[in-house]
Design a protein around this motif. Structure first.
Motif, PDB file in Angstrom:
ATOM      1  N   ASN A  40     -30.121  12.106  36.084  1.00  0.00           N
ATOM      2  CA  ASN A  40     -29.947  13.528  36.369  1.00  0.00           C
ATOM      3  C   ASN A  40     -31.249  14.294  36.549  1.00  0.00           C
ATOM      4  OD1 ASN A  40     -27.179  13.154  36.140  1.00  0.00           O
ATOM      5  ND2 ASN A  40     -27.191  13.604  33.968  1.00  0.00           N
ATOM      6  N   VAL A  41     -32.356  13.607  36.759  1.00  0.00           N
ATOM      7  CA  VAL A  41     -33.664  14.260  36.850  1.00  0.00           C
ATOM      8  C   VAL A  41     -34.181  14.210  38.281  1.00  0.00           C
ATOM      9  CG1 VAL A  41     -36.043  14.233  36.013  1.00  0.00           C
ATOM     10  CG2 VAL A  41     -34.176  13.598  34.474  1.00  0.00           C
ATOM     11  N   GLU A  42     -34.654  15.356  38.735  1.00  0.00           N
ATOM     12  CA  GLU A  42     -35.323  15.428  40.029  1.00  0.00           C
ATOM     13  C   GLU A  42     -36.680  16.070  39.813  1.00  0.00           C
ATOM     14  OE1 GLU A  42     -33.321  16.785  43.519  1.00  0.00           O
ATOM     15  OE2 GLU A  42     -31.371  16.381  42.631  1.00  0.00           O
ATOM     16  N   ILE A  43     -37.655  15.628  40.579  1.00  0.00           N
ATOM     17  CA  ILE A  43     -39.007  16.164  40.484  1.00  0.00           C
ATOM     18  C   ILE A  43     -39.235  17.100  41.658  1.00  0.00           C
ATOM     19  CG2 ILE A  43     -41.462  15.601  40.335  1.00  0.00           C
ATOM     20  CD1 ILE A  43     -39.687  14.387  38.081  1.00  0.00           C
TER      21      ILE A  43
ATOM     22  N   ILE B  56     -31.523  18.143  36.016  1.00  0.00           N
ATOM     23  CA  ILE B  56     -32.709  18.763  35.448  1.00  0.00           C
ATOM     24  C   ILE B  56     -33.792  18.646  36.501  1.00  0.00           C
ATOM     25  CG2 ILE B  56     -34.466  18.715  33.643  1.00  0.00           C
ATOM     26  CD1 ILE B  56     -32.396  17.440  31.792  1.00  0.00           C
ATOM     27  N   ILE B  57     -34.345  19.775  36.889  1.00  0.00           N
ATOM     28  CA  ILE B  57     -35.437  19.778  37.854  1.00  0.00           C
ATOM     29  C   ILE B  57     -36.721  19.981  37.059  1.00  0.00           C
ATOM     30  CG2 ILE B  57     -36.483  20.938  39.827  1.00  0.00           C
ATOM     31  CD1 ILE B  57     -33.597  21.771  40.615  1.00  0.00           C
ATOM     32  N   CYS B  58     -37.613  19.020  37.176  1.00  0.00           N
ATOM     33  CA  CYS B  58     -38.875  19.041  36.437  1.00  0.00           C
ATOM     34  C   CYS B  58     -40.002  19.382  37.406  1.00  0.00           C
ATOM     35  CB  CYS B  58     -39.111  17.677  35.787  1.00  0.00           C
ATOM     36  SG  CYS B  58     -40.607  17.603  34.789  1.00  0.00           S
ATOM     37  N   THR B  59     -40.839  20.324  37.012  1.00  0.00           N
ATOM     38  CA  THR B  59     -41.938  20.730  37.874  1.00  0.00           C
ATOM     39  C   THR B  59     -43.051  21.339  37.035  1.00  0.00           C
ATOM     40  OG1 THR B  59     -42.464  21.874  39.938  1.00  0.00           O
ATOM     41  CG2 THR B  59     -41.080  23.065  38.367  1.00  0.00           C
ATOM     42  N   CYS B  60     -44.099  21.766  37.727  1.00  0.00           N
ATOM     43  CA  CYS B  60     -45.197  22.462  37.051  1.00  0.00           C
ATOM     44  C   CYS B  60     -45.331  23.859  37.661  1.00  0.00           C
ATOM     45  CB  CYS B  60     -46.497  21.685  37.183  1.00  0.00           C
ATOM     46  SG  CYS B  60     -47.087  21.531  38.867  1.00  0.00           S
ATOM     47  N   ALA B  61     -46.058  24.716  36.962  1.00  0.00           N
ATOM     48  CA  ALA B  61     -46.222  26.092  37.417  1.00  0.00           C
ATOM     49  C   ALA B  61     -46.844  26.162  38.809  1.00  0.00           C
ATOM     50  CB  ALA B  61     -47.063  26.875  36.410  1.00  0.00           C
TER      51      ALA B  61
ATOM     52  N   ILE C 280     -40.173  23.543  33.266  1.00  0.00           N
ATOM     53  CA  ILE C 280     -41.475  23.893  33.832  1.00  0.00           C
ATOM     54  C   ILE C 280     -42.576  23.535  32.835  1.00  0.00           C
ATOM     55  CG2 ILE C 280     -42.904  25.725  34.791  1.00  0.00           C
ATOM     56  CD1 ILE C 280     -40.267  27.312  35.206  1.00  0.00           C
ATOM     57  N   SER C 281     -43.523  22.748  33.300  1.00  0.00           N
ATOM     58  CA  SER C 281     -44.707  22.411  32.513  1.00  0.00           C
ATOM     59  C   SER C 281     -45.888  23.211  33.052  1.00  0.00           C
ATOM     60  CB  SER C 281     -45.020  20.919  32.621  1.00  0.00           C
ATOM     61  OG  SER C 281     -43.991  20.159  32.041  1.00  0.00           O
ATOM     62  N   PRO C 282     -46.863  23.493  32.194  1.00  0.00           N
ATOM     63  CA  PRO C 282     -47.986  24.307  32.678  1.00  0.00           C
ATOM     64  C   PRO C 282     -48.895  23.592  33.673  1.00  0.00           C
ATOM     65  CG  PRO C 282     -48.330  23.664  30.389  1.00  0.00           C
ATOM     66  CD  PRO C 282     -46.950  23.213  30.774  1.00  0.00           C
ATOM     67  N   LEU C 283     -49.052  22.284  33.520  1.00  0.00           N
ATOM     68  CA  LEU C 283     -49.989  21.541  34.364  1.00  0.00           C
ATOM     69  C   LEU C 283     -49.309  20.352  35.036  1.00  0.00           C
ATOM     70  CD1 LEU C 283     -52.935  21.457  31.806  1.00  0.00           C
ATOM     71  CD2 LEU C 283     -52.669  23.038  33.723  1.00  0.00           C
ATOM     72  N   ILE C 284     -49.914  19.868  36.112  1.00  0.00           N
ATOM     73  CA  ILE C 284     -49.363  18.744  36.884  1.00  0.00           C
ATOM     74  C   ILE C 284     -49.183  17.511  36.007  1.00  0.00           C
ATOM     75  CG2 ILE C 284     -49.788  17.169  38.808  1.00  0.00           C
ATOM     76  CD1 ILE C 284     -51.368  19.480  40.146  1.00  0.00           C
ATOM     77  N   ASP C 285     -50.199  17.164  35.241  1.00  0.00           N
ATOM     78  CA  ASP C 285     -50.108  15.970  34.383  1.00  0.00           C
ATOM     79  C   ASP C 285     -49.034  16.128  33.319  1.00  0.00           C
ATOM     80  OD1 ASP C 285     -52.093  14.699  35.818  1.00  0.00           O
ATOM     81  OD2 ASP C 285     -53.700  15.257  34.421  1.00  0.00           O
ATOM     82  N   ASP C 286     -48.880  17.340  32.793  1.00  0.00           N
ATOM     83  CA  ASP C 286     -47.831  17.595  31.798  1.00  0.00           C
ATOM     84  C   ASP C 286     -46.445  17.404  32.422  1.00  0.00           C
ATOM     85  OD1 ASP C 286     -49.785  18.239  29.926  1.00  0.00           O
ATOM     86  OD2 ASP C 286     -49.652  20.393  30.323  1.00  0.00           O
ATOM     87  N   ALA C 287     -46.285  17.841  33.665  1.00  0.00           N
ATOM     88  CA  ALA C 287     -45.003  17.671  34.351  1.00  0.00           C
ATOM     89  C   ALA C 287     -44.712  16.194  34.590  1.00  0.00           C
ATOM     90  CB  ALA C 287     -45.002  18.441  35.674  1.00  0.00           C
ATOM     91  N   ASP C 288     -45.729  15.423  34.928  1.00  0.00           N
ATOM     92  CA  ASP C 288     -45.543  13.977  35.107  1.00  0.00           C
ATOM     93  C   ASP C 288     -45.088  13.324  33.803  1.00  0.00           C
ATOM     94  OD1 ASP C 288     -46.233  14.011  37.779  1.00  0.00           O
ATOM     95  OD2 ASP C 288     -48.331  13.469  37.417  1.00  0.00           O
TER      96      ASP C 288
END
Length: 152
Positions: free
Chosen positions: A74-77, A115-120, A53-61
């Protein structure tokens, strides 16, 4: 240097290996690409899903780009709706991707190497309950007959 041989990383892996799957972990003092690299190492060593989990949208990108380098396929957004959605339909790619990930982590088809990558912000947006999603799913396969009414 092999990051897995670092005593702090080894201690973190050991702690997580003996903790419950829902135990949160916070690695303090990381910067740049170290956090995505650490998430990748943890996923490979523990062989269980990681929610990054990243705090902001751009950080998650940015994190997702790094995760693709370290964790490869192994990464999903888990995407976020960036505007106000008035109408969601079957052609909504973000809704489809969010539902696909929600179903994949619901237990029926959970991949342990993910690994699921997303933002808050994305986590604060609604998604249907996994039980509802699974009850409404229609699985298609070759050689199987399905009544047209069920598809409709």
């Amino acid at each position: 240097m092999d990051i897995c041989n670092d005593k702090n990383i080894a201690a973190l892996i050991d702690r997580l290996a003996h903790a419950g799957i829902d135990t949160p972990v916070k690695a303090v003092g990381t910067w740049g690409s170290f956090a995505p690299m650490l998430a990748s190492v943890l996923q490979k060593k523990l062989k269980r899903p990681i929610l990054y989990i990243s705090p902001l949208i751009d950080d998650a990108d940015n994190a997702s780009d790094d995760l693709y380098v370290f964790a490869e396929k192994n990464v999903e957004i888990f995407p976020v709706w960036e505007g106000i959605e008035k109408h969601i339909d079957a052609t909504d790619e973000i809704a489809a991707q969010r539902l696909n990930i929600a179903i994949s982590v619901s237990g029926k088809k959970t991949s342990k190497e993910k690994i699921i990558c997303t933002c808050a912000q994305a986590l604060n947006q609604p998604v249907a309950k996994p039980s509802e999603l699974l009850s409404k799913c229609l699985e298609l396969s070759t050689g199987r007959t399905i009544e047209p009414q069920r598809i409709i």
